[in-house]
Design an enzyme around this catalytic site. Structure first.
Site, PDB file in Angstrom:
ATOM      1  N   GLY D 150      13.065  42.167 -54.044  1.00 45.18           N
ATOM      2  CA  GLY D 150      12.525  43.062 -55.046  1.00 45.18           C
ATOM      3  C   GLY D 150      11.742  42.285 -56.084  1.00 45.18           C
ATOM      4  N   CYS D 151      10.884  43.006 -56.808  1.00 46.43           N
ATOM      5  CA  CYS D 151      10.029  42.336 -57.793  1.00 46.43           C
ATOM      6  C   CYS D 151      10.845  41.745 -58.933  1.00 46.43           C
ATOM      7  CB  CYS D 151       8.979  43.313 -58.327  1.00 46.43           C
ATOM      8  SG  CYS D 151       9.621  44.911 -58.825  1.00 46.43           S
ATOM      9  N   TYR D 152      11.742  42.535 -59.518  1.00 43.65           N
ATOM     10  CA  TYR D 152      12.559  42.000 -60.618  1.00 43.65           C
ATOM     11  C   TYR D 152      13.404  40.805 -60.158  1.00 43.65           C
ATOM     12  CZ  TYR D 152      11.541  46.138 -63.561  1.00 43.65           C
ATOM     13  OH  TYR D 152      10.941  47.107 -64.325  1.00 43.65           O
ATOM     14  N   THR D 154      12.899  38.581 -57.998  1.00 41.01           N
ATOM     15  CA  THR D 154      12.111  37.353 -57.870  1.00 41.01           C
ATOM     16  C   THR D 154      11.983  36.634 -59.210  1.00 41.01           C
ATOM     17  OG1 THR D 154      10.880  38.255 -55.994  1.00 41.01           O
ATOM     18  CG2 THR D 154       9.831  36.463 -57.208  1.00 41.01           C
ATOM     19  N   GLN D 314       4.882  37.374 -63.434  1.00 42.93           N
ATOM     20  CA  GLN D 314       4.269  37.416 -62.097  1.00 42.93           C
ATOM     21  C   GLN D 314       3.472  38.711 -61.999  1.00 42.93           C
ATOM     22  OE1 GLN D 314       7.349  37.721 -59.081  1.00 42.93           O
ATOM     23  NE2 GLN D 314       7.855  39.818 -59.616  1.00 42.93           N
TER      24      GLN D 314
END
Lengths: 348, 348, 348, 348
Positions: D150-152, D154, D314
């Site tokens: 998931g984005c968070y 990372t 990011q």
């Protein structure tokens, strides 16, 4: 092929950092030197962290740097700087691409009226080429000095070229160019009017009484049409987006023009151009469809009573400035127009 | 004065919540009922926390509520709803203000063509008044049913009224209305095209081939000019801002019009209007200068060859919709036009 | 009641124009004078067209204007200006409300360290009141000089007051205030970092190593808790919106605090406060729900291991600055706190 | 090297179009097939005009297409789709990279609790690799099935990895991850809450009571630390920008951790990583510095009482989703991690 040694004068503005983004990964370019009066000594990537690990140059003091070591020098500077340095560079055989207005207007009186500056090198101006490659590719290829077009003129001229070249416009009615630009077009200058809290969630027209791109467009309209009667009402607007320009053109066609299938005409005219996309009939060009890329897209809408509306979009910092400059450089050095310019639009 | 009992049909959209913002503190209004098919039973302030502690109504089921208890009912609904309910209300003596298009177009064929709906109460339509108070104040005051104008038409018609009323336009050239709207104009509907990630940092023209406000504007242009020859090229654009509308009008004046001091003419025409501000010559209207208020501002720019450019700004949700509706209500009930509408613009 | 004669020093910034928006329609205020060093002689409405027809003042030269004619003077100026002019005003019996930091910090050494200015009137500072009415209403009512709180401190202190007042925090763990502000908090100064093209579509933390509001918050935390051990990690962020502030507070409760029903406690604590809204359990406060209004909303979320998260939103220019200043003025002149402050939030 | 035949399932969302932007110019990729249930038959470039002239694929019907002809298949689909199709692909030797959550959580009960779906292929899940290459490069290289993070997670995991790997965190205090995301993270779904007029000029926290990425992060924190006591308070916020994610981490160091020079530790840990940039002490990472690129930047700030704040940025669609997926693909096929991923950030 040996790499092209590139210099950039005035690298701290938006056209400067955009040149760096495009030139740093360019396969045939060596970034040799970049200058800044105010930031000499500062690593470029301290100012633009997006370039950390990619550009390791330090801003040089323009007073001490020798630009004649370069093969080509880009001027991403205020109006007037390029013409003060061009003579030395030209004499040394260095090619010059000016992103400001010094070499755009062949009529010196018009230049001096609109830019409030005496023109200091009219001889070089005379040989300078207006760097709109889709119209003047051959001249660009052999030029030593390029006046890179303004952002608005690029949209208007490419939007109208097929009509102008075929003499299909009824010049008794002025061409109306209702143009809209993102805020980055105003540059990276500390000014109240382009603060986030002023420009965001807001829309305004500006320079309605007269914008510097109006005489530039008009000069080219006359040249392309061969008709002194052409007239232009040009109203620019400031839109709350960073990048992007959309110009809505309203034109009256003459009798011959009204008989044409313009969709087909435009598609054929630009078929071979790598950076001009004539969209299908009925399509709605969006600025984000070209965000970050050198592509310009347009769509053609027939209107009532022989009028036609043409909508043109580009990224004002790429096709409207730095990307077009690199495209010009490519042609001047015998490269394919899209070398190093194949970066795709960022959507969303 | 006894308070006006107000009903709102369809309170979950942007014009609905905007009516609530304006009517809740209105000194002569009692918010009686607000309906929503989808949200019946939900407290209004759960959906719109901005109204917590201010509006304590609960959305009612439109199927069961009796709107004839109201003095006036606003329809903030899709096209077609108002005309289905107007007969009962009108019969009961309730005034009706429709923010959709049901009562804007007197030509039923035109309505049905553009809205793809049969018109179900053409008799009421005949007596309905086009609710643009600066043009039709007397009719509004005595109306029982108001067709509240579209947002774009309000800008075009108020921008051109002084020219139309004086017959100063050269109708051989189409009027060009290059219009730009904030995204709230598209309503509070779940659609991909108006998602933040689609509409932000982006600009596009839309409905270039034909927008529903075009026939509405054209009908009024003909009425105001008394001239069937008037023509209009109307191109709307979607701008990444929540509220705000700016329309740039390009008009050719006739010989008589070209001899006028338009600045003075406009100032005199709108001198007594509380919500129309003719800015000084050279001023640049910004949408944020009217954000949240019922004010519409404009500026006049003479151009080349007898053309004039007029730039008009308003908040599309206020003067372009709900504020104008309240202004109409005020006139219909004998109040000053600006009662409850004195909220100042929010800048920045 | 006779109208309060109001002066504003430094009216060209965002807190200045916001004072004008709130004070111009205030029923008990007469705007007497507004000064600007740079814009003396300019009509206020030329700079802020949103006030055309509403404010007809002209900016006065601060060097020549006599502010002792006023009943109260607001300073919407850089730090240091209010303390240079307060002695004369105080001597003349004029009340002073400083929106900058001159009268916020009782510890002169702390002030001088963070603001790099010697404090020139420490005697007035001693009697100055920290203008957070929900905490110090009585002191505000009797104050002659108000240090209007910083925007961030207002959110942190109102978010924590119920816990601090009851001594329910475990001070062995620092309070974490992760705060986010719209760009208008940076003021109307020409700076590159807050240009639209820099701040839009972007997010960053700033002043992580130390922000001036940190010592202000800490001093109040110690005062309210009566505990010197309290500690604070404060990280502000810059968010691409014009107005709005959201502060996320992470706090460890002590054993007693962990046994409380905080939702109920907060609701009771703020039940009578006109401008503080404790939202229902599970609600998600949005900055737009207070846009343009003096309301501050919060929600309470119990977390794991005795922690609680509190989310607080306000409009940084209203409850975080000018609205709070007017609220203070109201109390100082015996008016209801919300006089002239009932403007509703603008949503959307 | 022969080109990798790539299939994309679910190509109409933002991670889908982002995969296309990155894979179309990838030197070792052949885009073989892209599917869409809703848009089968539509040319990809009709939906995404940014890809006109670049991607000439047509969306295929997932019901009829044979994906086993591909070397690798990306799933840019809702949760649950990949696990339904993975068995056939794995049996056919096709590699699978799922951008949804099907293969991220080894604990099936946790998956089923948070995603409300029974897990249909737990055997494949067991061999699936969590595709965070900076932590698990070797496993990624030999994986047949990747659960793309998931984005968070990372941002949190790369921000904390040096501390976790060295066991320098005091786990008696929960880690606080105050995270902020651009709106594209919500996907290209028609929903009211992410409309421009709802999300623009606004800020809110969401899922404060529990977000699906919380258990994903926690599982990895436990794995990397080898400590079951680790705890996490995770609060995500929605920021009005299209792309970009900034996570602010607040961590208490243990005695050993407090003695380290974290700046140096972080720099050494990530020295060889092509996509992780540890910025100099005091630097302020901005999301725009990574816009459109696969780079993740961070900065380390020592705080009071043994705490440290780490800010990580990011592009949520690149390193937070599609870019990371391509990075994983590169490793799985023996390519350099940055092959086709060298696109520079778009600033401004």
């Amino acid at each position: 092929m040996e790499k092209i040694k590139v210099g950039i004068v005035g690298g701290t503005g938006y056209t400067g950092v955009e040149l760096l983004r495009l030139l740093a990964p360019h396969p045939y370019v060596k970034l040799q030197v970049i200058t800044s009066r105010g930031e000499a000594g500062l690593p470029v990537s301290d100012m633009f962290p997006s370039l950390r690990g990619v550009v390791d140059l330090v801003f040089s003091d323009p007073a001490t740097v020798d630009l004649t070591q370069c093969d080509v020098v880009f001027f991403a500077t205020p109006h007037g700087v390029a013409m003060s340095q061009a003579p030395v560079l030209v004499a040394a055989g260095v090619k010059v691409i000016d992103l400001a207005a010094d070499f755009r207007l062949q009529d010196v009186a018009v230049f001096e009226k609109w830019y409030k500056l005496p023109h200091s090198c009219t001889d070089i101006l005379k040989q300078a080429v207006y760097g709109l490659p889709e119209l003047y590719a051959d001249n660009v290829a052999s030029a030593q000095v390029i006046g890179n077009p303004g952002c608005y003129p690029t949209t208007v001229l490419l939007g109208l070229a097929p009509l102008l070249e075929n003499d299909w416009i009824d010049y008794s009615v002025p061409i109306i160019a209702d143009a809209k630009s993102g805020v980055s077009g105003a540059g990276r200058k500390a000014e109240v009017s382009t603060l986030f809290s002023e420009a965001s969630d807001n829309l305004k027209a500006y320079s309605v009484a007269g914008h510097r791109h109006q005489p530039e467009i008009l000069a080219q309209l006359k040249k392309l049409s061969g008709n002194e009667a052409v007239n232009l009402i040009f109203v620019p607007h400031l839109v709350p987006m960073i990048r992007g320009m959309l110009t809505t053109l309203h034109v009256k066609l003459n009798a011959e023009g009204q008989q044409q299938s313009l969709q087909q005409v435009y598609e054929q005219r630009y078929h071979k151009e790598l950076f001009v996309d004539v969209m299908p009939a009925g399509a709605l060009p969006e600025t984000r469809s070209v965000r970050g890329s050198n592509c310009l897209r347009m769509a053609i809408y027939p209107q009532t009573e022989g009028y036609v509306t043409i909508v043109v979009v580009q990224d004002n910092l790429v096709k409207g400035a730095s990307g077009q400059a690199v495209q010009n450089m490519n042609l001047m050095f015998g490269l394919e127009a899209d070398t190093g310019l194949q970066v795709l639009p960022l959507l969303p």
